[in-house]
Enzyme design. Structure first.
Site, PDB file in Angstrom:
ATOM      1  N   THR A  54       7.850 -19.566  38.803  1.00  0.00           N
ATOM      2  CA  THR A  54       6.911 -18.904  39.715  1.00  0.00           C
ATOM      3  C   THR A  54       7.459 -18.880  41.137  1.00  0.00           C
ATOM      4  O   THR A  54       7.231 -17.929  41.889  1.00  0.00           O
ATOM      5  CB  THR A  54       5.554 -19.641  39.680  1.00  0.00           C
ATOM      6  OG1 THR A  54       5.047 -19.537  38.348  1.00  0.00           O
ATOM      7  CG2 THR A  54       4.551 -19.047  40.642  1.00  0.00           C
ATOM      8  N   SER A 100       9.950 -20.519  33.015  1.00  0.00           N
ATOM      9  CA  SER A 100      10.449 -21.717  32.327  1.00  0.00           C
ATOM     10  C   SER A 100      10.049 -21.771  30.855  1.00  0.00           C
ATOM     11  O   SER A 100      10.561 -22.603  30.108  1.00  0.00           O
ATOM     12  CB  SER A 100      10.032 -22.995  33.055  1.00  0.00           C
ATOM     13  OG  SER A 100       8.678 -23.274  32.868  1.00  0.00           O
ATOM     14  N   THR A 131       7.300 -24.529  36.612  1.00  0.00           N
ATOM     15  CA  THR A 131       6.613 -25.820  36.448  1.00  0.00           C
ATOM     16  C   THR A 131       6.162 -26.092  35.011  1.00  0.00           C
ATOM     17  O   THR A 131       5.957 -27.237  34.648  1.00  0.00           O
ATOM     18  CB  THR A 131       5.384 -25.896  37.380  1.00  0.00           C
ATOM     19  OG1 THR A 131       4.528 -24.786  37.083  1.00  0.00           O
ATOM     20  CG2 THR A 131       5.775 -25.875  38.836  1.00  0.00           C
ATOM     21  N   ASP A 132       6.008 -25.011  34.192  1.00  0.00           N
ATOM     22  CA  ASP A 132       5.443 -25.216  32.847  1.00  0.00           C
ATOM     23  C   ASP A 132       6.272 -26.184  31.998  1.00  0.00           C
ATOM     24  O   ASP A 132       5.713 -27.004  31.272  1.00  0.00           O
ATOM     25  CB  ASP A 132       5.324 -23.881  32.103  1.00  0.00           C
ATOM     26  CG  ASP A 132       4.234 -22.996  32.709  1.00  0.00           C
ATOM     27  OD1 ASP A 132       3.425 -23.514  33.496  1.00  0.00           O
ATOM     28  OD2 ASP A 132       4.204 -21.790  32.398  1.00  0.00           O
TER      29      ASP A 132
HETATM   30  N1  LIG Z   1       4.178 -22.367  38.109  1.00  0.00           N
HETATM   31  C1  LIG Z   1       5.140 -21.956  37.299  1.00  0.00           C
HETATM   32  O1  LIG Z   1       6.295 -22.059  37.608  1.00  0.00           O
HETATM   33  C2  LIG Z   1       4.698 -21.412  35.971  1.00  0.00           C
HETATM   34  C3  LIG Z   1       5.657 -20.436  35.333  1.00  0.00           C
HETATM   35  N2  LIG Z   1       5.046 -19.822  34.181  1.00  0.00           N
HETATM   36  C4  LIG Z   1       6.952 -21.110  34.873  1.00  0.00           C
HETATM   37  O2  LIG Z   1       6.926 -22.171  34.332  1.00  0.00           O
HETATM   38  O3  LIG Z   1       7.998 -20.536  35.016  1.00  0.00           O
END
Ligand SMILES: NC(=O)C[C@H](N)C(=O)O
Length: 382
Positions: A54, A100, A131-132
């Site tokens: 993200t 991710s 973050t996932d």
């Molecule tokens: N906040 C994030 O980064 C979520 C995103 N879907 C990822 O993991 O790439």
């Protein structure tokens, strides 16, 4: 010759039982600035790797915080942060640029290789990541690389770059300052998000949406505020982490020219009322190891336990609950008179996704069942 840079303080007035501590007179070295013999300030060298997430995403408008897509390179991300030229020298590299959810073994090995190479020449490493699945990558890197004193700081964001109050630029700026700080030396894999510094080994994403998305029951290590890094504890690495050497042999690589090994397949199944023993049998045929998110602290229906005890692959009993642990004492035992080997291993406090990576690493290293139990035993399972 006395060294004027060192101040010797007596803690106890009673000389007989006194202890001495050595304090450098230069206490305000927030960044790892050092002077060479010619009096020239040498800034720490920080390597920055971009992998996507993200933090590198754009949405449809400034009010959108969902439905965005990865669209920024690491160079563009670095253009969005305050000037760091007085803090460190940087060098950056795009390893991949994906959400991710797409991070797989290939990407993990790219990160592993990038970090291992950068460790030879850098004082700190920063990795942008979605973050996932960030906690899986940080767990993998902490388990497979001994970075000595060099901090490896992972960073992501919860809002896309286009949103009002995007958190990415500040998180990235903080991660770079943390990687450049002398105070971060000897702390291994760190995560910088929402002003908090956490241990990459222990971190878990606990909120799917909010800025305060990571929770660490073992406690945050420190905090970043107004250009200052504050640690609550002296440098430490996770006591329970097993360090793998990752000896990659040509036989482990389907394509010998690329030396990209294939990790053994480990699947995760989620425990619930009426979990089907047939599903376990079906999945077990497709993998080298299995992890089950059990109910409570190792509970599964008896019919499921019976099927698992007959399998020839290792099966890790982890947990659905975020907190707590699965102890060895709760594992089902083979029935008296049965020939089945005790193939079930307790995950201790490790959650299913970290247990999966740990089992993959054990199987990649061709560990026997008893060795796998010892590795999980360090995390209070086994
Ligand atoms: N906040 C994030 O980064 C979520 C995103 N879907 C990822 O993991 O790439």
């Amino acid at each position: 010759m006395p060294n004027d840079d060192i101040e010797i303080k007596t803690i106890c007035a009673d000389l007989e039982s006194s202890k001495f501590c050595l304090l450098s007179s230069n206490h305000d070295d927030e960044q790892a600035l050092s002077e060479d013999s010619g009096g020239i300030i040498k800034l720490p060298k920080i390597k920055i790797f971009g992998t996507g997430g993200t933090i590198a995403s754009k949405g449809a408008s400034s009010s959108h915080t969902a439905g965005y897509h990865v669209d920024l390179t690491i160079q563009q991300l670095l253009e969005s942060i305050p000037d760091i030229s007085g803090i460190c020298e940087i060098d950056y590299e795009q390893l991949c640029n994906v959400d991710s959810k797409e991070i797989d073994e290939r990407s993990l090995l790219k990160i592993y290789t990038g970090v291992s190479t950068a460790l030879q020449t850098c004082d700190g490493i920063v990795i942008t990541h979605g973050t996932d699945t960030l906690s899986e990558t940080t767990f993998f890197i902490e388990s497979s690389i001994d970075s000595g004193d060099v901090p490896i700081v992972f960073v992501g964001s919860m809002r896309p770059s286009t949103s009002v109050s995007a958190d990415g630029p500040m998180n990235l700026y903080q991660a770079i300052c943390i990687a450049a700080s002398k105070q971060s030396r000897g702390r291994g894999v760190l995560v910088s998000l929402n002003d908090q510094i956490s241990a990459g080994y222990y971190i878990t994403k606990t909120n799917a949406n909010s800025l305060d998305s990571f929770n660490v029951r073992q406690g945050y290590l420190g905090n970043f505020f107004n250009n200052e890094v504050h640690y609550y504890w002296p440098p430490a690495k996770p006591e329970v982490c097993h360090k793998f050497k990752l000896r990659i042999l040509p036989n482990d690589c389907p394509d010998a020219t690329s030396m990209q090994p294939r990790f053994p397949t480990v699947h995760i199944l989620y425990g619930h009322q009426s979990l089907s023993p047939e599903l376990i049998k079906l999945v077990a045929q497709q993998c080298a190891g299995l992890v089950i998110a059990t109910m409570g602290a190792g509970s599964l229906p008896s019919a499921v336990n019976d099927v698992i005890l007959e399998l020839s692959i290792p099966v890790i009993y982890s947990k659905r609950s975020m907190d707590g642990m699965v102890p060895k004492a709760n594992l089902p035992r083979p029935h008296t008179g049965s020939n089945s080997k005790p193939n079930i291993i307790a995950s201790g406090f490790l959650n299913p996704e970290k247990s999966r990576i740990l089992l993959q690493l054990c199987l990649f290293e061709r560990f026997a069942l008893s060795e796998i139990k010892n590795v999980f035993g360090r995390a209070y399972g086994g």
